[in-house]
Design an enzyme around this catalytic site. Structure first.
Site, PDB file in Angstrom:
ATOM      1  N   ASN A  11     -42.084   2.699  81.003  1.00  0.00           N
ATOM      2  CA  ASN A  11     -42.070   3.708  82.065  1.00  0.00           C
ATOM      3  C   ASN A  11     -43.038   4.818  81.650  1.00  0.00           C
ATOM      4  O   ASN A  11     -42.705   5.652  80.813  1.00  0.00           O
ATOM      5  CB  ASN A  11     -40.638   4.235  82.222  1.00  0.00           C
ATOM      6  CG  ASN A  11     -40.536   5.314  83.280  1.00  0.00           C
ATOM      7  OD1 ASN A  11     -41.528   5.625  83.957  1.00  0.00           O
ATOM      8  ND2 ASN A  11     -39.353   5.885  83.418  1.00  0.00           N
ATOM      9  N   HIS A  96     -33.515   6.328  88.307  1.00  0.00           N
ATOM     10  CA  HIS A  96     -33.786   6.930  87.000  1.00  0.00           C
ATOM     11  C   HIS A  96     -33.185   8.338  86.963  1.00  0.00           C
ATOM     12  O   HIS A  96     -33.190   9.037  87.975  1.00  0.00           O
ATOM     13  CB  HIS A  96     -35.298   6.982  86.750  1.00  0.00           C
ATOM     14  CG  HIS A  96     -35.622   7.355  85.347  1.00  0.00           C
ATOM     15  ND1 HIS A  96     -35.606   8.666  84.928  1.00  0.00           N
ATOM     16  CD2 HIS A  96     -35.915   6.613  84.258  1.00  0.00           C
ATOM     17  CE1 HIS A  96     -35.895   8.690  83.624  1.00  0.00           C
ATOM     18  NE2 HIS A  96     -36.080   7.456  83.199  1.00  0.00           N
ATOM     19  N   GLU A 168     -28.976   3.889  80.669  1.00  0.00           N
ATOM     20  CA  GLU A 168     -29.745   4.979  80.057  1.00  0.00           C
ATOM     21  C   GLU A 168     -28.888   6.242  80.026  1.00  0.00           C
ATOM     22  O   GLU A 168     -28.877   7.006  81.002  1.00  0.00           O
ATOM     23  CB  GLU A 168     -31.008   5.260  80.882  1.00  0.00           C
ATOM     24  CG  GLU A 168     -31.973   4.120  80.923  1.00  0.00           C
ATOM     25  CD  GLU A 168     -33.407   4.614  81.101  1.00  0.00           C
ATOM     26  OE1 GLU A 168     -34.236   4.325  80.232  1.00  0.00           O
ATOM     27  OE2 GLU A 168     -33.682   5.327  82.085  1.00  0.00           O
ATOM     28  N   SER A 217     -34.932   7.169  74.197  1.00  0.00           N
ATOM     29  CA  SER A 217     -35.502   7.452  72.881  1.00  0.00           C
ATOM     30  C   SER A 217     -35.711   6.207  72.023  1.00  0.00           C
ATOM     31  O   SER A 217     -35.595   6.268  70.800  1.00  0.00           O
ATOM     32  CB  SER A 217     -34.621   8.445  72.100  1.00  0.00           C
ATOM     33  OG  SER A 217     -34.621   9.696  72.737  1.00  0.00           O
ATOM     34  N   GLY A 238     -39.769   4.996  77.523  1.00  0.00           N
ATOM     35  CA  GLY A 238     -40.594   6.080  78.054  1.00  0.00           C
ATOM     36  C   GLY A 238     -41.642   6.476  77.031  1.00  0.00           C
ATOM     37  O   GLY A 238     -42.692   5.839  76.889  1.00  0.00           O
ATOM     38  N   GLY A 239     -41.370   7.528  76.272  1.00  0.00           N
ATOM     39  CA  GLY A 239     -42.335   8.119  75.344  1.00  0.00           C
ATOM     40  C   GLY A 239     -43.078   7.111  74.480  1.00  0.00           C
ATOM     41  O   GLY A 239     -44.314   7.146  74.389  1.00  0.00           O
TER      42      GLY A 239
HETATM   43  P1  PGA Z   1     -37.647   7.795  76.563  1.00  0.00           P
HETATM   44  O1  PGA Z   1     -37.504   7.550  78.139  1.00  0.00           O
HETATM   45  O2  PGA Z   1     -37.866   6.443  75.942  1.00  0.00           O
HETATM   46  O3  PGA Z   1     -38.846   8.697  76.433  1.00  0.00           O
HETATM   47  O4  PGA Z   1     -36.379   8.422  76.122  1.00  0.00           O
HETATM   48  C1  PGA Z   1     -36.753   6.477  78.630  1.00  0.00           C
HETATM   49  C2  PGA Z   1     -36.660   6.590  80.117  1.00  0.00           C
HETATM   50  O5  PGA Z   1     -36.681   7.713  80.650  1.00  0.00           O
HETATM   51  O6  PGA Z   1     -36.578   5.567  80.823  1.00  0.00           O
END
Ligand code: PGA
Length: 261
Positions: A11, A96, A168, A217, A238-239
């Site tokens: 994402n 989300h 999540e 995360s 995400g990140g």
């Molecule tokens: P993150 O984001 O891996 O940066 O925590 C996950 C997401 O929002 O789907």
């Protein structure tokens, strides 16, 4: 026993211009092979979808929408419908937590989006998860139940096998202040609760079969551990998906996972 796919979904959120997204795709394409048991899905900004869809090798990557409006066409200034993007994507992220809490999407909006994705031949990835306050108050299971009930309210028994669930927990998503990664035991428990609710709604066989991903995360150091959790069929990232080395290492750790039920 059936071998199951592992899903690794990136994402990218509101990052990368179309040019940057294109370059980044090239870097990933050089490093990630097409695999039979791992489905790598990239969710760029809406503005990059068309360009990337012309560039990707669909055996290597599939694309997902991060957002869309649920009606198919009409006078909705500024919105983009699934029917407009269905030629570019195979998956659609829905519900989300950033959509729920920054843009105030309700379970009703989310249910309509899930239905729109299915109607247009896409696989919705329905994101659910409790907030830090809900967890503190012992309301984790009820938050999961009500988001599932709400988000799936328009999904028939024939269509439920087209849905992927992503667990999540909001407090674990890196965009949150004080985010901290979830414990594998919390995730294992949440996937049990999700399957239990799906069994009540659609029966045991569906509950056993529905893919459940974890997101929040995830890093290249924690991915393998999360993928080892029984009943977890992949990751929503995400990140760490914005950094080629991290993302490729995460995909690599999914290669060895062989899911059976
Ligand atoms: P993150 O984001 O891996 O940066 O925590 C996950 C997401 O929002 O789907």
């Amino acid at each position: 026993m059936m071998a199951r796919k592992t899903y690794i979904i990136a994402n990218w959120k509101m990052n990368f211009t179309p040019g940057e997204a294109s370059l980044y795709l090239h870097r990933l394409a050089d490093k990630i092979p097409a695999m039979r048991n791992v489905q790598v899905v990239l969710a760029p900004s809406l503005i990059s979808l068309q360009t990337l869809s012309l560039q990707i090798n669909r055996r290597q990557f599939k694309l997902a929408a991060q957002n869309f409006y649920w009606r198919d066409y009409g006078a909705y200034t500024g919105e983009v419908s699934v029917s407009q993007i269905r030629g570019f994507v195979d998956y659609a992220i829905v519900g989300h937590s950033e959509r729920r809490y920054v843009f105030n999407e309700s379970d009703k909006d989310i249910a309509q989006k899930v239905a729109a994705a299915i109607r247009n031949g896409l696989t919705p990835v329905l994101c659910i998860g409790e907030t830090a306050t809900e967890r503190r108050n012992g309301e984790t299971n009820s938050a999961i139940y009500s988001q599932l009930l709400g988000g799936l309210s328009e999904v028939s028994e024939e269509d439920i096998n087209k849905v992927i669930i992503a667990y999540e927990p909001v407090w674990a998503i890196s965009s949150n202040k004080n985010a901290r990664p979830a414990n594998p035991s919390d995730i294992a428990e949440a996937q049990r609760v999700i399957r239990h609710q799906i069994a009540k709604l659609y029966g045991e066989a569906v509950a056993l079969d529905i893919p459940i991903l974890y997101g929040g995360s995830v890093s290249k150091d924690t991915a393998a551990g999360y993928l080892d959790i029984a009943g977890i069929d992949g990751l929503l990232i995400g990140g760490a998906s914005l950094i080629a080395d991290s993302f490729c290492a995460i995909v690599e750790s999914a290669k060895g996972k062989y899911n059976e039920r």
